[in-house]
Scaffold this active site. Structure first.
Site, mmCIF file in Angstrom:
data_model
loop_
_atom_site.group_PDB
_atom_site.id
_atom_site.type_symbol
_atom_site.label_atom_id
_atom_site.label_comp_id
_atom_site.label_asym_id
_atom_site.label_seq_id
_atom_site.Cartn_x
_atom_site.Cartn_y
_atom_site.Cartn_z
ATOM 1 N N ASP A 177 2.957 9.364 -1.263
ATOM 2 C CA ASP A 177 1.840 8.566 -0.771
ATOM 3 C C ASP A 177 1.569 7.439 -1.757
ATOM 4 O O ASP A 177 1.586 7.662 -2.974
ATOM 5 C CB ASP A 177 0.590 9.427 -0.615
ATOM 6 C CG ASP A 177 -0.243 9.021 0.588
ATOM 7 O OD1 ASP A 177 -0.116 7.874 1.027
ATOM 8 O OD2 ASP A 177 -1.005 9.860 1.094
ATOM 9 N N HIS A 182 0.805 -1.222 0.000
ATOM 10 C CA HIS A 182 0.000 0.000 0.000
ATOM 11 C C HIS A 182 0.838 1.273 0.000
ATOM 12 O O HIS A 182 0.286 2.374 -0.078
ATOM 13 C CB HIS A 182 -0.936 0.000 1.209
ATOM 14 C CG HIS A 182 -2.036 -1.013 1.110
ATOM 15 N ND1 HIS A 182 -3.264 -0.725 0.583
ATOM 16 C CD2 HIS A 182 -2.066 -2.324 1.445
ATOM 17 C CE1 HIS A 182 -4.021 -1.807 0.612
ATOM 18 N NE2 HIS A 182 -3.322 -2.797 1.136
#
Length: 593
Positions: A239, A30
């Site tokens: 991110d 992730h």
């Protein structure tokens, strides 16, 4: 089926694989996977363990193509594993690395924002700010989120655009995270101080520029914040995806609202219509705030609806379904390949049939069985010497070793053994204890054209070299930069194939090499020669590289019993696959008796 998530568990897939070899395992990361240049700064044992741990999976998933590319590059350059469009061969298994951008439950946020509770909260917020434009900044407390840069950009915006003062407010929501960690405590202190300084500098008796909350919000309050905000400022320094950007668009449900998004967030790859900014460029972010506030409503709605349609199509259900479908696809491919493998009972029957034959021909490829694919050792291993001595010493057997090495190299490695040899892919042949022969005269004129070309390509790649043999040329790059070498190899191979028809040469590309051979030379021709010479009752052909496929094509479909086997789970002309080189050695030992 086992699905492992995120960096904390990167070692787990391999551990599960060791305990459950037949399990179907997926892994999803992730966070961003760093480039090879950054990843290789880890200690050697650490970086290898992390990659090997992840490769215990059948499928490795990432949010963006860049992350997938970085992972495959690291696997290729650190572990030396070849890949084909993200398909990796790990031990005796296929492993796939692919991109699966994570979505959200769009209806959840749209419905929440449209609920009576959230609408009332949003209206209250707008009234409390006297109709000022609301800029929302929401993130958990983390150094990667760029909160301090965001505050600096808002401060610069207020300085550059005094006309916006008292007409705009920044809703700064920081969700508590790792508050027991000293570095995070220090980060919160810096945020607190910066908010206080900006408010102290610009606030008036009737207006506070930054409304700051250090708290998490339930869904209805969160949706109200999204719905009430005119601009969402989502500018992490880095991110993996950033779902806040998607949640904001979903809560707007096609209405007005502008998303300012960091170009280094994974979501940027899917949300190109948003206002993209460099999260380290304070001036650019400050101007983006003004651009967002000045954008007309029709443009806002058009962009919002475009993004919403995409979010609905690629929602969280699509993400999970796509990943699982791909995982089961890799599983099915592995099972299909395993079904082609020679079973223990089949191997036992094959050994009995071959050993019962009066005259046996063994056609064995040198590379991958007795030699490394990309380089010849100084000597054979003791196990290879013992095996070939035992197998070739049986008077009923003719053992033929077929390789790409020149006569001198093949003689040095295998000359003292009771085996026949095919050097330079069959340009030269030699029965055990006899002199070398050429089955047919071969032209060498082509070498004068191809050699300078290969040397020129070697000059463009430090570490590359050209090996000139009697009837073949090999351009090797095993000591060169792997990625650049692969690119140069593709260029060279394409150039050579353009010349091949006119010169009637054969061009082969393999792991860390490009090879050209004289017309009429091939491993299949060598196999056919020894088949006619020996007239066997049983033939066993065993190969471990793509070049060995020529051997299988040359064998008769009718006549003596013929067994063709290819090492590795891959597409092949052979009748059976063997899982790995160990399986091949077990079979040969049983045949040797």
């Amino acid at each position: 089926m086992i699905w492992v998530h995120d960096y904390q568990l990167m070692l787990l897939p391999q551990l599960v694989r060791q305990a459950h070899p037949l399990a179907t395992i997926g892994f999803f990361l992730h966070i961003p996977f760093p480039s090879h240049e950054l990843f290789r700064t880890l200690p050697r044992a650490c970086r290898q363990a992390l990659l090997q741990g992840v490769l215990g999976s059948d499928l490795v998933g990432f949010h963006t193509h860049d992350y997938t590319r970085h992972f495959v590059s690291s696997v290729s350059r650190i572990l030396g594993l070849p890949n084909n469009l993200g398909r990796l061969a790990v031990d005796d298994r296929p492993v796939m690395a692919d991109t699966f951008p994570m979505g959200i439950d769009v209806d959840k946020y749209a419905d929440a924002a449209g609920s009576a509770t959230s609408r009332a909260l949003a209206d209250d917020l707008r009234r409390s700010l006297s109709g000022a434009d609301i800029i929302l900044s929401m993130d958990r407390l983390d150094y990667s989120k760029g909160i301090l840069n965001r505050l600096a950009a808002f401060e610069r915006f207020l300085k550059r655009h005094p006309e916006r003062r008292e007409r705009v407010a920044l809703m700064l929501v920081v969700v508590p995270s790792r508050t027991e960690v000293k570095k995070y405590q220090e980060m919160k202190k810096r945020i607190d101080e910066m908010v206080g300084r900006i408010n102290g500098r610009f606030a008036t008796m009737a207006w506070t520029p930054i409304l700051y909350r250090f708290a998490a919000f339930p869904l209805d309050e969160l949706a109200a914040l999204y719905a009430a905000s005119d601009v969402a400022l989502v500018t992490p320094l880095r991110d993996g995806m950033n779902l806040i950007a998607k949640e904001y668009v979903a809560a707007k449900n096609g209405g007005t609202g502008v998303l300012i998004l960091s170009e280094t967030a994974g979501a940027a790859a899917e949300m190109g219509e948003a206002l993209m900014v460099n999260p380290r460029d304070i001036s650019e972010m400050a101007e983006a705030i003004e651009t967002a506030l000045a954008m007309d409503q029709s443009a806002q709605i058009r962009i919002s609806r475009t993004l919403l349609r995409r979010l609905k199509r690629f929602d969280v259900r699509h993400w999970a379904g796509d990943f699982l479908s791909s995982l089961f696809g890799v599983r099915d491919e592995r099972r299909r390949l395993e079904s082609l493998c020679l079973s223990p009972a089949g191997a036992e029957g094959l050994v009995v049939t071959v050993r019962d034959a009066a005259k046996r021909l063994f056609l064995l490829e040198a590379e991958g069985l007795f030699l490394p694919v990309d380089a010849a050792p100084d000597t054979l291993s003791p196990e290879s010497l013992e095996m070939l001595t035992l197998l070739g010493g049986n008077p009923a057997n003719m053992v033929v070793i077929i390789g790409s090495g020149g006569r001198a190299e093949m003689q040095r490695l295998f000359g003292g053994l009771p085996v026949a040899l095919a050097a330079e892919n069959g340009a030269f042949l030699r029965e055990a204890g006899q002199d070398w022969i050429m089955p047919r005269p071969l032209p060498r004129e082509w070498i004068a054209t191809i050699l300078p070309l290969m040397q020129r390509f070697a000059g463009r790649l430090p570490g590359a070299e050209v090996e000139e043999k009697e009837h073949s040329l090999v351009w090797r790059y095993r000591r060169a930069d792997k990625n650049l070498g692969e690119m140069r190899a593709r260029e060279l191979s394409a150039t050579l194939k353009g010349l091949a028809a006119g010169l009637e040469i054969t061009v082969r590309q393999g792991p860390a090499f490009v090879e050209t051979v004289s017309p009429g030379v091939g491993r299949g021709a060598a196999a056919y020669h020894f088949q006619r010479l020996h007239a066997p009752d049983a033939i066993l052909a065993l190969a471990a590289t793509d070049s060995g496929e020529e051997i299988f094509s040359a064998l008769p479909e009718q006549g003596p019993f013929t067994a063709t086997l290819r090492v590795g789970l891959c597409a092949t002309r052979a009748a059976f696959n063997l899982r790995n080189a160990r399986s091949a050695w077990v079979l040969l030992r049983n045949l040797a008796g």
